[in-house]
Design a protein around this motif. Structure first.
Motif, PDB file in Angstrom:
ATOM      1  N   GLN A   1       0.961  19.941  -0.541  1.00 14.42           N
ATOM      2  CA  GLN A   1       0.270  18.879  -0.805  1.00 14.42           C
ATOM      3  C   GLN A   1      -0.974  18.596   0.557  1.00 14.42           C
ATOM      4  O   GLN A   1      -0.441  18.735   1.573  1.00 14.42           O
TER       5      GLN A   1
ATOM      6  N   ARG B   1      -6.319  16.160  -0.413  1.00 16.16           N
ATOM      7  CA  ARG B   1      -6.896  15.002  -0.316  1.00 16.16           C
ATOM      8  C   ARG B   1      -7.394  14.654   0.995  1.00 16.16           C
ATOM      9  O   ARG B   1      -6.630  15.115   1.571  1.00 16.16           O
TER      10      ARG B   1
ATOM     11  N   ALA C   1       0.680  -1.247   0.474  1.00 18.14           N
ATOM     12  CA  ALA C   1      -0.044   0.226  -0.071  1.00 18.14           C
ATOM     13  C   ALA C   1       0.887   1.304  -0.110  1.00 18.14           C
ATOM     14  O   ALA C   1       0.236   2.583  -0.603  1.00 18.14           O
TER      15      ALA C   1
ATOM     16  N   TYR D   1       4.442  -0.082  -3.533  1.00 18.55           N
ATOM     17  CA  TYR D   1       3.946  -0.845  -4.745  1.00 18.55           C
ATOM     18  C   TYR D   1       4.971  -0.198  -5.757  1.00 18.55           C
ATOM     19  O   TYR D   1       4.413  -0.932  -7.083  1.00 18.55           O
TER      20      TYR D   1
ATOM     21  N   ARG E   1       2.011   5.790 -10.537  1.00 19.98           N
ATOM     22  CA  ARG E   1       1.285   5.862  -9.639  1.00 19.98           C
ATOM     23  C   ARG E   1       0.202   4.004  -9.910  1.00 19.98           C
ATOM     24  O   ARG E   1      -0.751   3.837  -9.515  1.00 19.98           O
TER      25      ARG E   1
ATOM     26  N   ASN F   1      -6.120   7.456   3.807  1.00 18.52           N
ATOM     27  CA  ASN F   1      -3.915   7.611   4.839  1.00 18.52           C
ATOM     28  C   ASN F   1      -4.414   7.415   6.178  1.00 18.52           C
ATOM     29  O   ASN F   1      -5.614   7.619   6.638  1.00 18.52           O
TER      30      ASN F   1
ATOM     31  N   ARG G   1      -3.299  16.268   3.080  1.00 12.92           N
ATOM     32  CA  ARG G   1      -3.534  14.628   3.815  1.00 12.92           C
ATOM     33  C   ARG G   1      -4.609  14.669   5.036  1.00 12.92           C
ATOM     34  O   ARG G   1      -4.072  15.764   5.664  1.00 12.92           O
TER      35      ARG G   1
ATOM     36  N   TYR H   1       8.529  15.910   0.736  1.00 16.79           N
ATOM     37  CA  TYR H   1       8.745  16.359  -1.088  1.00 16.79           C
ATOM     38  C   TYR H   1       8.026  17.355  -1.685  1.00 16.79           C
ATOM     39  O   TYR H   1       6.559  17.461  -1.372  1.00 16.79           O
TER      40      TYR H   1
ATOM     41  N   GLU I   1      -6.526   6.235  -3.493  1.00 15.30           N
ATOM     42  CA  GLU I   1      -5.884   6.548  -4.336  1.00 15.30           C
ATOM     43  C   GLU I   1      -6.971   6.492  -5.614  1.00 15.30           C
ATOM     44  O   GLU I   1      -6.217   6.370  -7.069  1.00 15.30           O
TER      45      GLU I   1
ATOM     46  N   THR J   1      -8.782   2.189  -2.312  1.00 19.49           N
ATOM     47  CA  THR J   1      -8.293   2.735  -2.069  1.00 19.49           C
ATOM     48  C   THR J   1      -8.451   4.188  -1.503  1.00 19.49           C
ATOM     49  O   THR J   1      -8.852   4.295  -3.260  1.00 19.49           O
TER      50      THR J   1
ATOM     51  N   ARG K   1       5.754   5.530   3.397  1.00 24.36           N
ATOM     52  CA  ARG K   1       4.845   6.733   3.441  1.00 24.36           C
ATOM     53  C   ARG K   1       5.465   8.039   4.695  1.00 24.36           C
ATOM     54  O   ARG K   1       6.579   7.354   5.465  1.00 24.36           O
ATOM     55  N   VAL K   2       4.651   8.904   4.330  1.00 30.19           N
ATOM     56  CA  VAL K   2       5.047  10.101   5.685  1.00 30.19           C
ATOM     57  C   VAL K   2       4.776  10.260   6.501  1.00 30.19           C
ATOM     58  O   VAL K   2       6.203  11.046   7.565  1.00 30.19           O
TER      59      VAL K   2
ATOM     60  N   THR L   1      12.252  14.606   5.655  1.00 30.77           N
ATOM     61  CA  THR L   1      11.824  15.254   3.879  1.00 30.77           C
ATOM     62  C   THR L   1      10.561  15.167   2.998  1.00 30.77           C
ATOM     63  O   THR L   1       9.679  14.448   3.383  1.00 30.77           O
TER      64      THR L   1
ATOM     65  N   TYR M   1      -1.029   0.589  -8.865  1.00 30.29           N
ATOM     66  CA  TYR M   1      -1.696   0.298  -8.015  1.00 30.29           C
ATOM     67  C   TYR M   1      -2.829   1.042  -7.808  1.00 30.29           C
ATOM     68  O   TYR M   1      -4.141   0.590  -7.482  1.00 30.29           O
TER      69      TYR M   1
ATOM     70  N   ASN N   1       7.421   7.764   8.031  1.00 32.06           N
ATOM     71  CA  ASN N   1       9.105   8.887   7.395  1.00 32.06           C
ATOM     72  C   ASN N   1       9.451   9.971   8.161  1.00 32.06           C
ATOM     73  O   ASN N   1      10.434  10.391   8.968  1.00 32.06           O
TER      74      ASN N   1
ATOM     75  N   ASP O   1       2.134  12.930  -7.956  1.00 34.49           N
ATOM     76  CA  ASP O   1       1.606  13.670  -6.152  1.00 34.49           C
ATOM     77  C   ASP O   1       0.023  14.263  -6.437  1.00 34.49           C
ATOM     78  O   ASP O   1      -0.356  15.181  -6.695  1.00 34.49           O
TER      79      ASP O   1
HETATM   80  O1  LIG Z   1       9.423  11.376   3.703  1.00 38.26           O
HETATM   81  C1  LIG Z   1       7.761  11.844   2.836  1.00 38.26           C
HETATM   82  C2  LIG Z   1       7.081  11.158   2.526  1.00 38.26           C
HETATM   83  C3  LIG Z   1       5.948  11.349   2.040  1.00 38.26           C
HETATM   84  N1  LIG Z   1       6.062  12.695   1.369  1.00 38.26           N
HETATM   85  C4  LIG Z   1       4.973  13.060   1.079  1.00 38.26           C
HETATM   86  O2  LIG Z   1       3.182  13.054   2.209  1.00 38.26           O
HETATM   87  C5  LIG Z   1       2.335  12.365   1.041  1.00 38.26           C
HETATM   88  C6  LIG Z   1       1.484  11.423   1.249  1.00 38.26           C
HETATM   89  O3  LIG Z   1       1.970  10.250   1.144  1.00 38.26           O
HETATM   90  P1  LIG Z   1       2.809   8.813   1.685  1.00 38.26           P
HETATM   91  O4  LIG Z   1       3.554   8.116   0.604  1.00 38.26           O
HETATM   92  O5  LIG Z   1       2.339   8.652   3.015  1.00 38.26           O
HETATM   93  O6  LIG Z   1       1.061   8.278   0.539  1.00 38.26           O
HETATM   94  P2  LIG Z   1      -0.131   8.855  -0.090  1.00 38.26           P
HETATM   95  O7  LIG Z   1      -0.894   9.460  -0.356  1.00 38.26           O
HETATM   96  O8  LIG Z   1       0.653   9.017  -1.777  1.00 38.26           O
HETATM   97  O9  LIG Z   1      -0.902   7.568  -1.119  1.00 38.26           O
HETATM   98  C7  LIG Z   1      -1.482   6.260   0.233  1.00 38.26           C
HETATM   99  O10 LIG Z   1      -2.899   6.945   0.079  1.00 38.26           O
HETATM  100  C8  LIG Z   1      -3.932   6.343   0.454  1.00 38.26           C
HETATM  101  C9  LIG Z   1      -3.403   4.448   0.667  1.00 38.26           C
HETATM  102  O11 LIG Z   1      -4.025   3.800   0.050  1.00 38.26           O
HETATM  103  C10 LIG Z   1      -2.140   3.982   0.500  1.00 38.26           C
HETATM  104  O12 LIG Z   1      -1.509   4.222   2.335  1.00 38.26           O
HETATM  105  C11 LIG Z   1      -0.715   4.736   0.206  1.00 38.26           C
HETATM  106  O13 LIG Z   1      -0.827   4.940  -1.401  1.00 38.26           O
HETATM  107  C12 LIG Z   1       2.220  13.005  -0.236  1.00 38.26           C
HETATM  108  O14 LIG Z   1       2.886  14.128  -0.351  1.00 38.26           O
HETATM  109  C13 LIG Z   1       3.894  12.408  -0.049  1.00 38.26           C
HETATM  110  O15 LIG Z   1       4.722  13.219  -0.819  1.00 38.26           O
HETATM  111  C14 LIG Z   1       6.514  13.723   1.961  1.00 38.26           C
HETATM  112  O16 LIG Z   1       6.757  14.685   1.926  1.00 38.26           O
HETATM  113  N2  LIG Z   1       7.745  12.696   2.128  1.00 38.26           N
END
Ligand SMILES: O=c1ccn([C@@H]2O[C@H](COP(=O)(O)OP(=O)(O)O[C@H]3OC[C@@H](O)[C@H](O)[C@H]3O)[C@@H](O)[C@H]2O)c(=O)[nH]1
Length: 438
Positions: free
Chosen positions: A218, A284, A86, A91, A151, A183, A220, A213, A127, A125, A195-196, A211, A154, A199, A280
């Motif tokens: 953006q 959401r 996920a 993925y 992406r 999320n 969540r 991105y 997504e 999801t 995932r964020v 970190t 997935y 991390n 990205d």
């Molecule tokens: O170290 C990081 C990791 C992620 N991010 C950002 O944080 C946001 C969330 O990223 P994540 O990787 O946690 O998850 P995403 O929202 O992109 O995807 C998630 O969506 C919903 C679920 O179905 C899945 O668990 C996953 O695909 C994104 O904008 C990503 O770019 C960072 O800024 N830094």
């Protein structure tokens, strides 16, 4: 086999879920605690045996090492189809495998559901909405997905998995439930999840830069895993066959989120801006009116509370990893009279699990009980370490009574239940010895 016959053979529902992963293992805990027979199917690509090992040995529990890309022949009443990596880095790591799991894997699970007359819940999801042009996202929105982007394996995999569910429902009469999961975070996320939430917490705990991105603008909305699990179970047992969003509508920018985690960890980490991830989603947030209205479900765990639990979990994971084995903190072997004994340092989650087991009189078999004790011990409880090392005593008569007594004695009930007196599994009442010498 008709439903009636199955009910005769299996008096309780017998769900199956690929359940050794992050969400699956929490779902397994809930189903086991509710008294179901559970068969967990996992290929251990991202799942870990460790997440469900406390149930190994329980008569209601079975763990099968199997990849859903291959057909599976078992007897079940309900199928929670959670199979798939996920996390975006996971993925994207093997997009063909992600596609196979979500397409062939889903066909196999629907085939199984059709053969045995089981109901199937698909873990879909947020997504499927892609990089949405509608905000917040309700179930009516068709989404905005790049079908050839990184992406897509997935996003499109889950979209076609939904399509398959409704084709099987229409053509074969299979009962389906579709949860669009937003999320989610919590304990048992893998340290390398990527995932964020994991991390940022791991970075903050280690004084590394967080970190972000892109610009961090953006958004969540994050839900704690226990809320999700409650939503999944209530959706499975509802009569709603159309998709339902499950998520927490509290929306934050990723930059706000980085700052929040930094402050909760009390970390001096810097925030580092890295290039934006391709495709990205920029905004959401779930519209959960349908879940509220039709399931009576909504998230109840506040973000900070969930984050604090998750921070505690990752601190232990780091400690465990650093030492390659957990080195218990020094603690007196015996507590002074009048001083409450407790599993200080033990994970709240394990404490909760044991307490819930005792409260609901779920049978903790010797092996599962010992594993819980060992896990508590690994979390730093001097008392339970001793109890675990005296494991042979549990093999003798009244094992569950002994186990219950140990926990009554050493663990404060997080919900305040079990004050004063208790009843062992054998029905023999015993006094709560907390705070006094045994
Ligand atoms: O170290 C990081 C990791 C992620 N991010 C950002 O944080 C946001 C969330 O990223 P994540 O990787 O946690 O998850 P995403 O929202 O992109 O995807 C998630 O969506 C919903 C679920 O179905 C899945 O668990 C996953 O695909 C994104 O904008 C990503 O770019 C960072 O800024 N830094």
């Amino acid at each position: 086999m008709s439903d009636t016959t199955k009910q005769d053979v299996l008096p309780r529902p017998r769900p199956r879920s690929p359940g050794a992963g992050f969400v699956g293992s929490h779902l397994t805990d809930k189903l086991m605690m509710d008294g179901h027979e559970v068969t967990v199917v996992d290929n251990f690509f991202t799942g870990r045996k460790r997440n469900v090992e406390h149930w190994i040995g329980h008569e209601n529990f079975e763990l099968i090492n199997h990849d859903v890309v291959e057909p599976l022949y078992i007897e079940v009443d309900q199928i929670y189809h959670l199979a798939s990596p996920a996390s975006p880095p996971n993925y994207m790591y093997n997009p063909i495998k992600t596609l196979k799991t979500n397409t062939i894997g889903t066909l196999n699970m629907l085939g199984l559901a059709k053969r045995v007359g089981a109901r199937l819940l698909l873990a879909s999801t947020s997504e499927v909405y892609g990089d949405p042009e509608v905000h917040p996202q309700s179930e009516e929105y068709w989404g905005h997905v790049n079908p050839i982007g990184p992406r897509a394996c997935y996003d499109e995999g889950k979209r076609v998995a939904e399509t398959m569910c409704y084709a099987y429902m229409k053509q074969e009469g299979v009962e389906v439930r579709v949860a669009r999961i937003f999320n989610t975070f919590g304990s048992r996320m893998h340290m390398n999840d990527g995932r964020v939430v994991s991390n940022f917490i791991l970075q903050a705990l280690q004084g590394e830069p967080l970190t972000v991105y892109g610009s961090g603008s953006q958004t969540r909305a994050f839900q704690y895993v226990s809320d999700l699990v409650n939503g999944l179970v209530s959706l499975m047992n509802s009569n709603i066959s159309s998709p339902v969003n499950l998520g927490n509508p509290e929306e934050h920018t990723i930059l706000e989120f980085a700052r929040l985690i930094k402050s909760l960890v009390v970390s001096r980490s810097q925030i580092q801006f890295l290039p934006e991830a391709q495709d990205d989603p920029q905004r959401r947030r779930p519209d959960i009116r349908k879940a509220k209205l039709m399931l009576g479900w909504e998230p109840v765990v506040p973000l900070e509370e969930g984050l604090n639990k998750t921070i505690q979990y990752f601190s232990r994971e780091l400690e465990h990893q650093a030492n390659n084995q957990y080195i218990p903190k020094p603690k007196p072997a015996r507590m002074k009279k009048g001083r409450p004994r407790h599993t200080q340092g033990a994970s709240d989650e394990l404490n909760e699990l044991v307490w819930a087991a005792l409260r609901q009189k779920v049978i903790l078999p010797e092996m599962a009980g010992l594993r819980l004790l060992t896990a508590l011990s690994a979390s730093g409880s001097a008392f339970s370490r001793n109890a675990a090392s005296r494991g042979d005593g549990f093999e003798r008569g009244g094992a569950n009574a002994a186990l219950a007594r140990e926990f009554y004695t050493l663990t404060p009930d997080p919900r305040g239940a079990g004050q004063g007196r208790g009843t062992s599994r054998t029905g023999r009442p015993f006094r709560l010895l907390r705070g006094s010498k045994r």
